[in-house]
Design a protein around this motif. Structure first.
Motif, short mmCIF file in Angstrom:
data_model
loop_
_atom_site.label_atom_id
_atom_site.label_comp_id
_atom_site.label_asym_id
_atom_site.label_seq_id
_atom_site.Cartn_x
_atom_site.Cartn_y
_atom_site.Cartn_z
N THR A 20 -5.48 -0.11 -9.01
CA THR A 20 -5.96 0.91 -9.51
C THR A 20 -5.31 1.25 -10.99
O THR A 20 -4.10 0.74 -11.10
N ILE A 21 -5.72 1.96 -11.71
CA ILE A 21 -5.04 2.50 -12.96
C ILE A 21 -3.99 3.39 -12.53
O ILE A 21 -2.96 3.16 -13.30
N ASP A 22 -4.04 3.89 -11.61
CA ASP A 22 -2.98 4.98 -11.26
C ASP A 22 -1.53 4.01 -10.62
O ASP A 22 -0.75 4.53 -10.93
N GLU A 23 -1.99 3.12 -10.07
CA GLU A 23 -1.12 2.35 -9.58
C GLU A 23 -0.42 1.45 -10.64
O GLU A 23 0.75 1.26 -10.44
N HIS B 29 0.94 -1.05 -0.14
CA HIS B 29 -0.04 -0.05 0.15
C HIS B 29 0.88 1.04 -0.08
O HIS B 29 0.17 2.34 -0.52
N PHE B 30 2.07 1.09 0.29
CA PHE B 30 3.08 2.18 0.17
C PHE B 30 3.52 2.61 -1.07
O PHE B 30 4.23 3.51 -1.41
N LEU B 31 3.52 1.63 -2.01
CA LEU B 31 4.10 1.57 -3.48
C LEU B 31 3.71 2.95 -4.23
O LEU B 31 4.64 3.65 -4.54
N PRO B 32 2.61 3.64 -4.04
CA PRO B 32 2.33 4.78 -4.74
C PRO B 32 2.97 5.95 -4.07
O PRO B 32 3.13 7.08 -5.05
N THR B 33 3.46 5.82 -2.90
CA THR B 33 4.32 6.83 -2.38
C THR B 33 5.90 6.86 -2.51
O THR B 33 6.59 7.77 -2.40
N PHE B 34 6.26 5.87 -3.38
CA PHE B 34 7.60 5.53 -3.44
C PHE B 34 8.11 6.07 -5.08
O PHE B 34 7.23 5.87 -5.99
N GLY C 262 6.08 2.73 -14.80
CA GLY C 262 6.94 3.88 -15.07
C GLY C 262 8.41 3.45 -14.25
O GLY C 262 9.07 4.10 -14.72
N ALA C 263 8.28 2.36 -13.57
CA ALA C 263 9.60 2.12 -12.86
C ALA C 263 10.44 1.40 -13.78
O ALA C 263 11.67 0.84 -13.71
N ALA C 264 9.82 0.70 -14.71
CA ALA C 264 10.46 -0.28 -15.86
C ALA C 264 10.50 0.38 -17.24
O ALA C 264 9.66 0.23 -17.74
#
Length: 321
Positions: A214-217, A165-170, A223-225
């Motif tokens: 979610t779509i945003d997630e 659940h912290f992934l979107p903050t990283f 975007g990290a890859a």
């Protein structure tokens, strides 16, 4: 026995491995980070010592897991230990080293007595900080906590669920390393599975149940890859394995295609389009036509001519094969 495990890239953060404390072959939930040294240069007149530089001083004294220092004596073959956490506790000024006394020889007996007692107490005191430190303003502290989540989460899926659940903050390295840790709960075909990185299946199942994106997630993780990493053993494969745990990922990915094209994010648009085509298998050409009908701009994406050639020649595209 203890369970000894490693995580790729963990060495960069002053921790060579993690050790799960075991009682009667049952993992207890107590986890110890280990800094392991070996060689004559660590020998002192009264034992051994592990050097403490400024970076490791901050890492070790702020760790959300207790840290054990372990030194191998090449002459005798013995191991010696000390609590780095205990030695640094309360110190505001950096010492030059952590002493490892000869009396602290690590044997099967001492492992299950003095060593276990020391770190069980310290683990109870520090463990709750693991999740809290994921929100730290300090990048190094966040990175430590991400790897510590791997150590603690093996016996408590709530730790890894919190990391999810912290992934979107990283962003950047924190995001990449969080993905590296979390992909271990998926049936990743290119992780060399062993006792060193094993996670109980019930923990994997509990965490994967929360991989509903979610779509945003989805956009954030992809975007990290960069597309160049979408190969076996690359960051793209790690992201792919996490995305694939969502049973609705194929329909969601079509929405990602539309949003990426409309926003001008060509890299994301291509990757999402390619995945949609790949998942369509024998119907890949039809999927391509459907996507182009939705938005003709897809045809102008840089690598799309190569995709059309593959579809014309083979009727499908490949990935990770």
């Amino acid at each position: 026995t203890y369970v000894f495990l490693e995580v790729d890239r963990a060495n960069d953060y002053g921790k060579d491995a993690y050790m799960d404390v075991v009682d009667s072959d049952v993992v207890t939930g107590t986890c110890v980070a280990a800094q392991i040294k070996g060689g004559d240069k660590y020998r002192r007149a009264d034992g051994f010592a592990i050097p403490v530089d400024e970076a490791h001083f901050e890492i070790w004294r702020n760790s959300s897991l207790p840290v054990a220092g372990i030194v191998h004596d090449p002459e005798s073959g013995n191991l010696y230990w000390a609590s780095i956490t205990g030695f640094l506790d309360g110190k505001s000024n950096r010492p030059t080293s952590v002493p490892i006394p000869l009396s602290n020889r690590l044997t099967p007996a001492s492992l299950h007595s003095d060593f276990k007692s020391q770190f069980r107490d310290e683990s109870k005191r520090l463990g709750a900080n693991c999740v809290l430190d994921l929100s730290s303003d300090c990048e190094d502290q966040r990175m430590q906590s991400i790897f510590d989540c791997f150590g603690l989460g093996r016996s408590d899926p709530r730790i890894l669920i919190a990391l999810r659940h912290f992934l979107p903050t990283f962003t950047d390295a924190s995001l990449e390393n969080a993905i590296c840790v979390l992909t271990h709960v998926t049936p990743h075909p290119d992780i060399i599975w062993s006792a060193n990185n094993w996670i109980p299946q019930d923990v994997c199942n509990a965490v994967c149940e929360r991989f509903r994106w979610t779509i945003d997630e989805i956009t954030h993780m992809m975007g990290a890859a960069e597309w160049e990493t979408w190969h076996r053993g690359g960051m793209g494969e790690d992201v792919y394995m996490m995305l694939r745990q969502d049973p609705e990922i194929e329909s969601k990915m079509r929405r990602v295609v539309r949003i990426a094209v409309e926003s001008g994010n060509d890299d994301l648009a291509f990757a999402a389009t390619y995945l949609c085509i790949y998942w369509s298998r024998d119907n890949a050409k039809q999927m391509y036509d459907d996507l182009v009908n939705d938005d003709p701009n897809i045809e102008s994406l840089a690598l799309m001519p190569d995709v059309r050639d593959l579809l014309n020649n083979h009727g499908c595209v490949s990935l990770f094969e």
